[in-house]
Every structure is written in C-alpha cells, then in structure tokens.
Design a protein around this motif. Sequence first.
Motif, mmCIF file in Angstrom:
data_model
loop_
_atom_site.group_PDB
_atom_site.id
_atom_site.type_symbol
_atom_site.label_atom_id
_atom_site.label_comp_id
_atom_site.label_asym_id
_atom_site.label_seq_id
_atom_site.Cartn_x
_atom_site.Cartn_y
_atom_site.Cartn_z
ATOM 1 N N TYR A 35 0.405 -1.383 0.839
ATOM 2 C CA TYR A 35 0.080 0.065 -0.080
ATOM 3 C C TYR A 35 0.763 1.281 -0.097
ATOM 4 C CZ TYR A 35 -3.942 -2.878 1.370
ATOM 5 O OH TYR A 35 -4.956 -4.163 1.187
ATOM 6 N N PHE A 88 4.688 7.582 2.215
ATOM 7 C CA PHE A 88 5.269 6.376 2.786
ATOM 8 C C PHE A 88 5.002 5.021 1.810
ATOM 9 C CE2 PHE A 88 6.533 5.218 6.588
ATOM 10 C CZ PHE A 88 4.577 4.114 7.460
ATOM 11 N N LEU A 90 3.596 0.785 2.540
ATOM 12 C CA LEU A 90 3.226 0.004 3.875
ATOM 13 C C LEU A 90 3.115 -1.428 3.189
ATOM 14 C CD1 LEU A 90 1.262 1.817 5.965
ATOM 15 C CD2 LEU A 90 3.012 0.515 7.256
ATOM 16 N N PHE A 103 0.658 -4.791 9.480
ATOM 17 C CA PHE A 103 1.119 -4.176 8.491
ATOM 18 C C PHE A 103 3.189 -4.110 9.166
ATOM 19 C CE2 PHE A 103 -1.782 -2.299 6.049
ATOM 20 C CZ PHE A 103 -2.876 -2.448 6.576
ATOM 21 N N GLY A 104 3.929 -3.852 8.111
ATOM 22 C CA GLY A 104 5.716 -3.342 8.898
ATOM 23 C C GLY A 104 5.386 -2.399 9.172
ATOM 24 N N TYR B 36 -8.306 -0.269 11.133
ATOM 25 C CA TYR B 36 -7.232 -0.247 12.261
ATOM 26 C C TYR B 36 -7.009 1.256 12.262
ATOM 27 C CZ TYR B 36 -6.353 -4.578 9.318
ATOM 28 O OH TYR B 36 -6.141 -6.012 9.193
ATOM 29 N N ARG B 43 2.775 1.777 13.025
ATOM 30 C CA ARG B 43 2.108 0.961 11.198
ATOM 31 C C ARG B 43 0.299 0.876 11.754
ATOM 32 N NH1 ARG B 43 5.140 -4.123 12.318
ATOM 33 N NH2 ARG B 43 6.613 -3.205 13.333
ATOM 34 N N PRO B 44 -0.385 0.358 10.927
ATOM 35 C CA PRO B 44 -1.903 0.403 10.958
ATOM 36 C C PRO B 44 -2.159 -0.937 12.071
ATOM 37 C CG PRO B 44 -1.197 0.966 9.003
ATOM 38 C CD PRO B 44 -0.302 0.738 9.565
#
Lengths: 112, 111
Positions: A35, A88, A90, A103-104, B36, B43-44
């Motif tokens: 993403y 950014f 993700l 998520f990372g 989220y 991070r989410p």
Amino acid sequence: DGGITQSPKYLFRKEGQNVTLSCEQNLNHDAMYWYRQDPGQGLRLIYYSQIVNDFQKGDIAEGYSVSREKKESFPLTVTSAQKNPTAFYLCASSTIPGSEAFFGQGTRLTVV
Amino acid sequence: GENVEQHPSTLSVQEGDSAVIKCTYSDSASNYFPWYKQELGKRPQLIIDIRSNVGEKKDQRIAVTLNKTAKHFSLHITETQPEDSAVYFCAASSPGDKIIFGKGTRLHILP
C-alpha cells in the motif's frame, strides 16, 4: 520473534533511479500486499499476491513492479516511470486473502 | 471493484464523549470489514473486525455495526480517552480477495 519486516525505514533516491523496497514475513502467510500512504489519501493498494508466483495489480500499479518468488518475500520496485514516488509505503500480510492484515513498520521514500 | 468511502475525515470530541466513524462499501460480495488504528509514526493495527454474518460486535469501549442492506458499517468509541487520538481506517474485503481501505479519519480527543 515473528512478524513482518520492511527495510529500510528511510530511503532517499535521485529522480530517474529505480529503487527496491524489501518486505519479509515469517508468519507463514499466503497473502501479501503493498500500500501507498499519502496525507488525506488513506491506504491505496499498489499490488497484492495471494500465493507464491502469483500477483495482481491494485488501484495504482502504474510505475511499480513486484515479484513473489518466495512465500516469505514480496519486494516492491519503484521505477523511474512512477511520476510521484515520494510517499510512505506499507507492506502487509494475511493468513489468507481477505482476512486480518498485519503491517510492517513502513518505508518512507524520498525522491529528490 | 470495491470502493470504500469513509466519513468524516476529521473528528474532534471532548474526552469522555463518544465518537462515531461511518463507512460505506460498494461490492455486495464483501464479507469482511476490519477497522485499523494508526498512531503517529506507527503502523496500522487491527482494533476490531466484523464479518457479514453478524450485525454488531463489541470489545470493551469499541463496537462496530454492520448494515448489509444499506452497505454501511460504523465504528463507535465510547468514553473516549486521550490515547484514542489517532487515524482510524475502515476496510472491506470479499472472500479470498484484496483488502480495500477508506481514506481515514483523524480523531482528536480534546481535554
């Protein structure tokens, strides 16, 4: 320690250069996602992979490429064709497509 | 393909009051709806999710409701606290398919 790891955390590149962002997971997840996050734009899907050796374009795939040669790895290449690459990024993974995504920590790419 | 709309984009509430964030989706095949939370610089992380076979789910101060007929779902946070300040994302996914996110709601908890 299980999880999903992105590297590097910050990345600077000159305009016109390709750059590859790393994403590795040891959660044994089948599905992986990339993403892009921009202010006010939410999380926009670039590419996703439901299984090894297979991947599909998301909503904003132009100027990006991916590979999924191993279950654990889903690298994203930002090519010179991407007109506005500073953002950014993700990476996420889930047990199966359409389930909880983990998520990372993200990679902030700046192209100058 | 799936499209997820989220409102409002920004929400400010007094500490102790309730906050409600609403989302709509377009694909009637979607059956998984996660929420989220993303704190600044992090991070989410999943805070709650719901599947289409239930209409409501609650976990302490947070709850999610789903109206399949109208294709909308909402996040409710009661007795808000300063640590609830963050950006919240809703998402939708159909079976075996990608996860599509809304644009996010920045929640401010006012002292």
